[in-house]
Design a protein around this motif. Structure first.
Motif, PDB file in Angstrom:
ATOM      1  N   ILE A 159      13.543   0.194  -5.842  1.00 52.18           N
ATOM      2  CA  ILE A 159      13.033  -0.042  -4.494  1.00 52.18           C
ATOM      3  C   ILE A 159      11.785   0.817  -4.321  1.00 52.18           C
ATOM      4  CG2 ILE A 159      13.487   0.205  -2.023  1.00 52.18           C
ATOM      5  CD1 ILE A 159      16.407  -0.308  -2.570  1.00 52.18           C
ATOM      6  N   ILE A 160      10.665   0.162  -4.033  1.00 54.69           N
ATOM      7  CA  ILE A 160       9.389   0.868  -3.858  1.00 54.69           C
ATOM      8  C   ILE A 160       9.048   0.883  -2.374  1.00 54.69           C
ATOM      9  CG2 ILE A 160       6.955   0.968  -4.501  1.00 54.69           C
ATOM     10  CD1 ILE A 160       7.659  -0.647  -6.995  1.00 54.69           C
ATOM     11  N   LEU A 161       9.022   2.068  -1.795  1.00 51.69           N
ATOM     12  CA  LEU A 161       8.740   2.215  -0.367  1.00 51.69           C
ATOM     13  C   LEU A 161       7.235   2.326  -0.173  1.00 51.69           C
ATOM     14  CD1 LEU A 161      11.574   4.711   0.630  1.00 51.69           C
ATOM     15  CD2 LEU A 161      11.596   2.208   0.635  1.00 51.69           C
ATOM     16  N   LEU A 162       6.687   1.444   0.689  1.00 47.23           N
ATOM     17  CA  LEU A 162       5.242   1.354   0.860  1.00 47.23           C
ATOM     18  C   LEU A 162       4.760   1.790   2.236  1.00 47.23           C
ATOM     19  CD1 LEU A 162       4.721  -2.152  -0.784  1.00 47.23           C
ATOM     20  CD2 LEU A 162       4.558   0.085  -1.868  1.00 47.23           C
ATOM     21  N   ALA A 163       5.608   1.674   3.255  1.00 51.22           N
ATOM     22  CA  ALA A 163       5.155   1.965   4.620  1.00 51.22           C
ATOM     23  C   ALA A 163       6.314   2.506   5.437  1.00 51.22           C
ATOM     24  CB  ALA A 163       4.579   0.712   5.282  1.00 51.22           C
ATOM     25  N   GLY A 164       5.957   3.144   6.560  1.00 50.03           N
ATOM     26  CA  GLY A 164       6.962   3.686   7.467  1.00 50.03           C
ATOM     27  C   GLY A 164       6.615   3.367   8.911  1.00 50.03           C
ATOM     28  N   TYR A 165       7.637   3.347   9.765  1.00 47.55           N
ATOM     29  CA  TYR A 165       7.462   3.029  11.180  1.00 47.55           C
ATOM     30  C   TYR A 165       8.099   4.122  12.026  1.00 47.55           C
ATOM     31  CZ  TYR A 165       6.449  -1.733   9.550  1.00 47.55           C
ATOM     32  OH  TYR A 165       5.918  -2.835   8.921  1.00 47.55           O
ATOM     33  N   ILE A 166       7.399   4.508  13.098  1.00 47.00           N
ATOM     34  CA  ILE A 166       7.967   5.378  14.120  1.00 47.00           C
ATOM     35  C   ILE A 166       7.709   4.713  15.468  1.00 47.00           C
ATOM     36  CG2 ILE A 166       7.759   7.592  15.324  1.00 47.00           C
ATOM     37  CD1 ILE A 166       7.223   8.947  12.715  1.00 47.00           C
ATOM     38  N   ASN A 167       8.780   4.373  16.163  1.00 44.54           N
ATOM     39  CA  ASN A 167       8.677   3.691  17.470  1.00 44.54           C
ATOM     40  C   ASN A 167       7.806   2.448  17.386  1.00 44.54           C
ATOM     41  OD1 ASN A 167      10.259   5.724  18.621  1.00 44.54           O
ATOM     42  ND2 ASN A 167       8.468   6.967  19.136  1.00 44.54           N
ATOM     43  N   GLY A 168       7.948   1.703  16.295  1.00 43.80           N
ATOM     44  CA  GLY A 168       7.214   0.453  16.137  1.00 43.80           C
ATOM     45  C   GLY A 168       5.820   0.593  15.563  1.00 43.80           C
ATOM     46  N   ARG A 169       5.303   1.812  15.461  1.00 43.30           N
ATOM     47  CA  ARG A 169       3.967   2.024  14.907  1.00 43.30           C
ATOM     48  C   ARG A 169       4.056   2.169  13.391  1.00 43.30           C
ATOM     49  NH1 ARG A 169       0.369   6.399  17.824  1.00 43.30           N
ATOM     50  NH2 ARG A 169      -0.907   5.710  16.044  1.00 43.30           N
ATOM     51  N   ARG A 170       3.190   1.442  12.696  1.00 45.22           N
ATOM     52  CA  ARG A 170       3.257   1.389  11.233  1.00 45.22           C
ATOM     53  C   ARG A 170       2.238   2.332  10.609  1.00 45.22           C
ATOM     54  NH1 ARG A 170       1.256  -1.334   6.646  1.00 45.22           N
ATOM     55  NH2 ARG A 170       2.878  -2.153   5.258  1.00 45.22           N
ATOM     56  N   ALA A 171       2.628   2.972   9.510  1.00 43.87           N
ATOM     57  CA  ALA A 171       1.721   3.823   8.747  1.00 43.87           C
ATOM     58  C   ALA A 171       2.052   3.651   7.266  1.00 43.87           C
ATOM     59  CB  ALA A 171       1.861   5.290   9.148  1.00 43.87           C
ATOM     60  N   LYS A 172       1.004   3.623   6.447  1.00 43.55           N
ATOM     61  CA  LYS A 172       1.204   3.521   5.006  1.00 43.55           C
ATOM     62  C   LYS A 172       1.719   4.860   4.486  1.00 43.55           C
ATOM     63  CE  LYS A 172      -1.175   2.173   0.765  1.00 43.55           C
ATOM     64  NZ  LYS A 172      -0.648   3.293  -0.020  1.00 43.55           N
ATOM     65  N   ILE A 173       2.721   4.800   3.613  1.00 42.73           N
ATOM     66  CA  ILE A 173       3.201   6.019   2.981  1.00 42.73           C
ATOM     67  C   ILE A 173       2.108   6.553   2.062  1.00 42.73           C
ATOM     68  CG2 ILE A 173       4.900   6.953   1.363  1.00 42.73           C
ATOM     69  CD1 ILE A 173       6.964   5.136   2.559  1.00 42.73           C
ATOM     70  N   PHE A 174       1.791   7.846   2.213  1.00 37.98           N
ATOM     71  CA  PHE A 174       0.639   8.427   1.518  1.00 37.98           C
ATOM     72  C   PHE A 174       0.740   8.227   0.004  1.00 37.98           C
ATOM     73  CE2 PHE A 174      -1.856  11.990  -0.229  1.00 37.98           C
ATOM     74  CZ  PHE A 174      -3.070  11.716   0.389  1.00 37.98           C
ATOM     75  N   SER A 175       1.919   8.382  -0.540  1.00 40.51           N
ATOM     76  CA  SER A 175       2.138   8.138  -1.966  1.00 40.51           C
ATOM     77  C   SER A 175       3.412   7.306  -2.096  1.00 40.51           C
ATOM     78  CB  SER A 175       2.278   9.456  -2.728  1.00 40.51           C
ATOM     79  OG  SER A 175       2.498   9.225  -4.106  1.00 40.51           O
ATOM     80  N   ASN A 176       3.275   6.087  -2.651  1.00 46.74           N
ATOM     81  CA  ASN A 176       4.411   5.172  -2.730  1.00 46.74           C
ATOM     82  C   ASN A 176       5.618   5.841  -3.391  1.00 46.74           C
ATOM     83  OD1 ASN A 176       2.686   3.316  -1.640  1.00 46.74           O
ATOM     84  ND2 ASN A 176       2.274   2.262  -3.572  1.00 46.74           N
ATOM     85  N   LEU A 177       6.804   5.559  -2.863  1.00 47.60           N
ATOM     86  CA  LEU A 177       8.042   6.159  -3.374  1.00 47.60           C
ATOM     87  C   LEU A 177       8.830   5.113  -4.138  1.00 47.60           C
ATOM     88  CD1 LEU A 177       9.188   8.128  -0.191  1.00 47.60           C
ATOM     89  CD2 LEU A 177       7.810   8.956  -2.096  1.00 47.60           C
ATOM     90  N   THR A 178       9.269   5.448  -5.328  1.00 43.57           N
ATOM     91  CA  THR A 178      10.102   4.558  -6.131  1.00 43.57           C
ATOM     92  C   THR A 178      11.513   5.124  -6.172  1.00 43.57           C
ATOM     93  OG1 THR A 178       8.227   3.870  -7.502  1.00 43.57           O
ATOM     94  CG2 THR A 178      10.443   3.506  -8.390  1.00 43.57           C
TER      95      THR A 178
END
Length: 359
Positions: A159-178
């Motif tokens: 599973i590769i994590l690419l982005a995150g959300y806080i209260n509906g606001r989206r932000a790209k994860i600074f360094s993708n997580l595998t």
């Protein structure tokens, strides 16, 4: 016998007969004769030749019987319609029960499918979760950072994590997580939000981060309080755009190939209107295509920096007896552009000393 025939004809007929029989004593009274005499041939003859008042009574009896017939017929139809409505209600109830059963089965299937979907499980390391004020280029931003142990279930794929959300606001994860299946993965969730999140200095950011993988599936991480870094100041919004200044000391140009030109020289650079160090990783030449790797450098805010600069590019065909005019634009690590003033470069007398083609 058909129920409709019974309701509309038999029952009204019986009612009419009863009314007619009830009219016999009334007819006898109207003719001023015994009731038995009315039922004989002579009685009927007397009725035929009776005065108008007697016929009025007879017609009244017939009218009452006819009205009673119509009324009973209407009642029969009303009962039939009532029974039909009751039947429709019963059928509607059956349909509603079927719909409820279908929805219940559908929900059961969805629950079963969701139970087979990949799941993400994690535990935050409380001492390594924080938020801070920072910047994205020259814009204020909120950094949310946290270390956690992550693992997955119901899957054998990464599973590769690419982005995150806080209260509906989206932000790209600074360094993708595998996240590898079957392992506990120590991972850093690093998010940049700009404009900044609404949180006060010195107060923890209590929130639930939702992360998104390469298939756009979303996973809710455990609720966590991210502590504020000590002593941070509100990031000021610059009133002026960043400005890069370049003062050349020794410059020139030469041919490095039949269609490739190089400009080179030493210069002092100063970057104003920024609040953080800026790393420059590229350069562009107006009207040409850069054809070589650029040696990057880092500038501190408003601090002079002396360096040598060489840029090879294609797309220009300068004349040997005319100075080459070129306008450079430097590019930082985030892709922001910083143009400098146009400058004239004269043909180098000994290009071979700079890696060029000799005359």
């Amino acid at each position: 016998m058909n129920q409709k025939f019974v309701n509309e004809w038999v029952k009204p007929g019986i009612l009419g007969t009863i009314i007619m029989l009830a009219g016999i004593p009334i007819t006898a009274w109207a003719l001023n004769q015994p009731m038995r005499s009315v039922l004989t041939f002579a009685g009927l003859k007397n009725l035929w030749f009776a005065p108008v008042s007697a016929w009025t009574v007879v017609f009244a009896i017939l009218a009452v019987g006819f009205v009673a017939f119509l009324y009973r017929n209407a009642l029969a139809r009303a009962e039939e319609e009532k029974a039909h409505v009751a039947l429709l209600r019963d059928e509607a109830g059956i349909v509603q029960d079927q719909i409820k059963r279908i929805l219940r089965d559908h929900q059961t299937e969805l629950t079963a499918l969701k139970s087979k979907e990949p799941k993400l499980h994690g535990v935050w390391i409380p001492t390594q979760t924080y938020w801070a004020l920072g910047g994205h280029g020259n814009q204020p931003a909120t950094q949310v950072v946290g270390w956690m142990d992550l693992t997955s279930s119901n899957t054998k794929e990464n599973i590769i994590l690419l982005a995150g959300y806080i209260n509906g606001r989206r932000a790209k994860i600074f360094s993708n997580l595998t996240i590898k299946p079957g392992f506990v993965n120590k991972s850093q969730v690093f998010l940049f939000f700009w404009p900044p999140l609404e949180v006060k200095n010195g107060e923890p950011l209590e929130t639930t981060i939702v992360v998104e993988d390469q298939f756009n599936r979303k996973y809710e991480l455990p609720h966590q309080a991210f502590h504020s870094t000590a002593g941070q100041q509100q990031f000021p919004v610059p009133t002026d755009e960043p400005k890069l200044h370049l003062a050349w000391r020794f410059v020139g140009w030469c041919w490095t190939d039949v269609d490739e030109v190089m400009i080179t020289g030493d210069g002092t650079l100063v970057l104003d209107n920024v609040k953080e160090d800026i790393m420059f990783t590229g350069v562009k030449v107006e009207g040409a295509d850069v054809s070589d790797v650029f040696d990057g450098f880092t500038l501190k805010p408003s601090e002079p920096y002396f360096t040598g600069i060489s840029v090879k590019f294609k797309g220009m065909k300068p004349k040997d007896d005319v100075p080459l005019k070129a306008k450079l634009t430097f590019v930082d690590l985030r892709g922001n552009k910083y143009p400098v003033d146009e400058h004239e470069f004269r043909l180098l007398e000994h290009p071979e000393n700079f890696g060029g083609i000799p005359f």
